[in-house]
Design a protein around this motif. Structure first.
Motif, PDB file in Angstrom:
ATOM      1  N   MET A  88       0.887  -1.313   0.210  1.00 22.04           N
ATOM      2  CA  MET A  88      -0.054   0.064  -0.070  1.00 22.04           C
ATOM      3  C   MET A  88       0.820   1.176  -0.161  1.00 22.04           C
ATOM      4  O   MET A  88       0.526   2.299  -0.736  1.00 22.04           O
ATOM      5  CB  MET A  88      -1.063   0.087   1.177  1.00 22.04           C
ATOM      6  N   ASP A  89       1.950   1.083   0.779  1.00 22.53           N
ATOM      7  CA  ASP A  89       2.763   2.387   0.639  1.00 22.53           C
ATOM      8  C   ASP A  89       3.575   2.732  -0.605  1.00 22.53           C
ATOM      9  O   ASP A  89       3.711   3.753  -0.792  1.00 22.53           O
ATOM     10  CB  ASP A  89       4.009   2.075   1.617  1.00 22.53           C
ATOM     11  N   LEU A  90       3.569   1.788  -1.580  1.00 25.82           N
ATOM     12  CA  LEU A  90       4.353   1.743  -2.708  1.00 25.82           C
ATOM     13  C   LEU A  90       3.399   1.891  -3.887  1.00 25.82           C
ATOM     14  O   LEU A  90       3.549   1.945  -5.166  1.00 25.82           O
ATOM     15  CB  LEU A  90       5.475   0.882  -2.950  1.00 25.82           C
ATOM     16  N   TRP A  91       2.105   1.786  -3.732  1.00 31.62           N
ATOM     17  CA  TRP A  91       0.810   1.631  -4.583  1.00 31.62           C
ATOM     18  C   TRP A  91       0.966   2.473  -5.735  1.00 31.62           C
ATOM     19  O   TRP A  91       0.680   2.071  -6.799  1.00 31.62           O
ATOM     20  CB  TRP A  91      -0.407   1.856  -3.991  1.00 31.62           C
ATOM     21  N   THR A  92       1.196   3.808  -5.333  1.00 32.83           N
ATOM     22  CA  THR A  92       1.563   4.954  -6.588  1.00 32.83           C
ATOM     23  C   THR A  92       3.055   5.250  -6.727  1.00 32.83           C
ATOM     24  O   THR A  92       3.160   6.297  -7.696  1.00 32.83           O
ATOM     25  CB  THR A  92       0.449   5.936  -6.397  1.00 32.83           C
ATOM     26  N   THR A  93       4.011   4.545  -6.394  1.00 32.18           N
ATOM     27  CA  THR A  93       5.092   5.005  -6.486  1.00 32.18           C
ATOM     28  C   THR A  93       5.934   4.257  -7.729  1.00 32.18           C
ATOM     29  O   THR A  93       6.027   2.956  -7.871  1.00 32.18           O
ATOM     30  CB  THR A  93       6.050   4.448  -5.185  1.00 32.18           C
ATOM     31  N   PRO A  94       6.478   5.171  -8.653  1.00 32.00           N
ATOM     32  CA  PRO A  94       7.081   4.541  -9.796  1.00 32.00           C
ATOM     33  C   PRO A  94       8.340   3.732  -9.192  1.00 32.00           C
ATOM     34  O   PRO A  94       9.269   4.015  -8.213  1.00 32.00           O
ATOM     35  CB  PRO A  94       7.431   6.058 -10.528  1.00 32.00           C
ATOM     36  N   GLY A  95       8.721   2.773 -10.168  1.00 34.78           N
ATOM     37  CA  GLY A  95       9.872   1.856  -9.650  1.00 34.78           C
ATOM     38  C   GLY A  95       9.331   0.841  -8.791  1.00 34.78           C
ATOM     39  O   GLY A  95      10.304   0.028  -8.250  1.00 34.78           O
ATOM     40  N   ARG A  96       8.250   0.822  -8.386  1.00 29.60           N
ATOM     41  CA  ARG A  96       7.735  -0.095  -7.241  1.00 29.60           C
ATOM     42  C   ARG A  96       8.115  -1.612  -7.837  1.00 29.60           C
ATOM     43  O   ARG A  96       8.215  -2.464  -6.819  1.00 29.60           O
ATOM     44  CB  ARG A  96       6.317   0.204  -6.834  1.00 29.60           C
ATOM     45  N   GLU A  97       8.218  -1.857  -8.999  1.00 27.77           N
ATOM     46  CA  GLU A  97       8.550  -3.269  -9.413  1.00 27.77           C
ATOM     47  C   GLU A  97      10.008  -3.505  -9.241  1.00 27.77           C
ATOM     48  O   GLU A  97      10.136  -4.786  -9.402  1.00 27.77           O
ATOM     49  CB  GLU A  97       8.209  -3.049 -11.077  1.00 27.77           C
ATOM     50  N   GLN A  98      10.750  -2.634  -8.622  1.00 28.20           N
ATOM     51  CA  GLN A  98      12.118  -3.529  -7.988  1.00 28.20           C
ATOM     52  C   GLN A  98      11.925  -3.956  -6.697  1.00 28.20           C
ATOM     53  O   GLN A  98      12.890  -4.555  -6.331  1.00 28.20           O
ATOM     54  CB  GLN A  98      12.901  -1.972  -8.273  1.00 28.20           C
ATOM     55  N   GLU A  99      10.968  -3.892  -6.233  1.00 25.49           N
ATOM     56  CA  GLU A  99      10.637  -4.547  -4.745  1.00 25.49           C
ATOM     57  C   GLU A  99      10.984  -5.982  -5.041  1.00 25.49           C
ATOM     58  O   GLU A  99      10.600  -6.875  -5.994  1.00 25.49           O
ATOM     59  CB  GLU A  99       9.231  -4.379  -4.365  1.00 25.49           C
ATOM     60  N   THR A 126       5.625  -7.324  -7.638  1.00 22.27           N
ATOM     61  CA  THR A 126       5.171  -6.293  -7.897  1.00 22.27           C
ATOM     62  C   THR A 126       5.444  -5.735  -9.507  1.00 22.27           C
ATOM     63  O   THR A 126       6.512  -5.923 -10.017  1.00 22.27           O
ATOM     64  CB  THR A 126       5.612  -5.058  -7.087  1.00 22.27           C
ATOM     65  N   GLU A 127       4.436  -5.120  -9.994  1.00 20.20           N
ATOM     66  CA  GLU A 127       4.467  -4.730 -11.381  1.00 20.20           C
ATOM     67  C   GLU A 127       4.498  -2.981 -11.344  1.00 20.20           C
ATOM     68  O   GLU A 127       4.231  -2.335 -10.654  1.00 20.20           O
ATOM     69  CB  GLU A 127       3.329  -5.079 -12.266  1.00 20.20           C
ATOM     70  N   PRO A 128       4.829  -2.499 -12.585  1.00 23.41           N
ATOM     71  CA  PRO A 128       4.881  -0.900 -12.632  1.00 23.41           C
ATOM     72  C   PRO A 128       3.367  -0.422 -12.263  1.00 23.41           C
ATOM     73  O   PRO A 128       2.471  -1.046 -12.175  1.00 23.41           O
ATOM     74  CB  PRO A 128       5.072  -0.771 -14.016  1.00 23.41           C
ATOM     75  N   VAL A 129       3.258   0.856 -11.656  1.00 25.38           N
ATOM     76  CA  VAL A 129       2.070   1.342 -11.289  1.00 25.38           C
ATOM     77  C   VAL A 129       1.152   1.266 -12.439  1.00 25.38           C
ATOM     78  O   VAL A 129       1.389   1.481 -13.484  1.00 25.38           O
ATOM     79  CB  VAL A 129       2.492   2.825 -11.157  1.00 25.38           C
ATOM     80  N   GLY A 130      -0.196   0.919 -12.098  1.00 21.89           N
ATOM     81  CA  GLY A 130      -1.220   0.758 -12.959  1.00 21.89           C
ATOM     82  C   GLY A 130      -1.378  -0.728 -13.509  1.00 21.89           C
ATOM     83  O   GLY A 130      -2.321  -1.039 -14.316  1.00 21.89           O
TER      84      GLY A 130
END
Length: 167
Positions: A88-99, A126-130
């Motif tokens: 949830m913290d990263l839901w709209t964060t670009p680059g979240r797919e690096q998690e 995790t995938e890119p935002v959207g």
């Protein structure tokens, strides 16, 4: 474009298209009586039950060997409280797919398999935002895990469609 229409063995009628995606609207554990409970919420992409059980909607992709597209199960996966919070913290964060991938339990029953699919071990990527996360099953001999690893044919996609259209 390939015509994936077929004559259904369930009803004998011709279906004009063959769906390559099916999904569940809620985790298997969701009950209608949770509606209105302030500790439980079902949204399009996330679900919390009794403020103790956390779920995200994800994609379980299976290669289709003789088609130009993959088969896609829309599934729910449980996450730990910490991993859900991080998601949830990263839901709209670009680059979240690096998690790194999160551990989760498959929380959707897929009725086209002869053995229960609930609680199979997964990695949630995790995938890119959207874009919804995708799920990789633990490599076991469960038929769903085998299909994810080795792929299926259009004939299997049709068989699943017939089972889902005419349970």
């Amino acid at each position: 474009m390939i015509d994936h229409g077929f004559v259904c063995r369930g009803c004998g009628q011709r279906h004009d298209g063959l769906a390559f995606s099916y999904g569940a609207s809620a985790p298997a554990y969701w009950r209608d009586e949770f509606d209105g409970d302030e500790r439980s919420v079902l949204e399009d992409e996330t679900c919390v039950i009794d403020a103790r059980h956390y779920f995200v909607r994800a994609r379980l992709v299976i290669p289709v060997l003789d088609a130009d597209q993959d088969f896609d199960w829309g599934v729910w996966v449980s996450l730990s409280r910490d991993n859900f919070s991080r998601t949830m913290d990263l839901w709209t964060t670009p680059g979240r797919e690096q998690e790194p991938a999160y551990f989760g339990w498959l929380s959707t029953e897929l009725p086209v398999y002869p053995v229960q699919t609930l609680n199979l071990k997964t990695e949630v990527h995790t995938e890119p935002v959207g874009t919804r996360p995708h799920v990789v099953l633990e490599p076991t001999d469960h038929p769903l895990a085998v299909e994810q690893r080795t792929g299926i044919t259009v004939a299997r996609v049709q068989e699943m469609a017939e089972l889902l259209l005419h349970p």
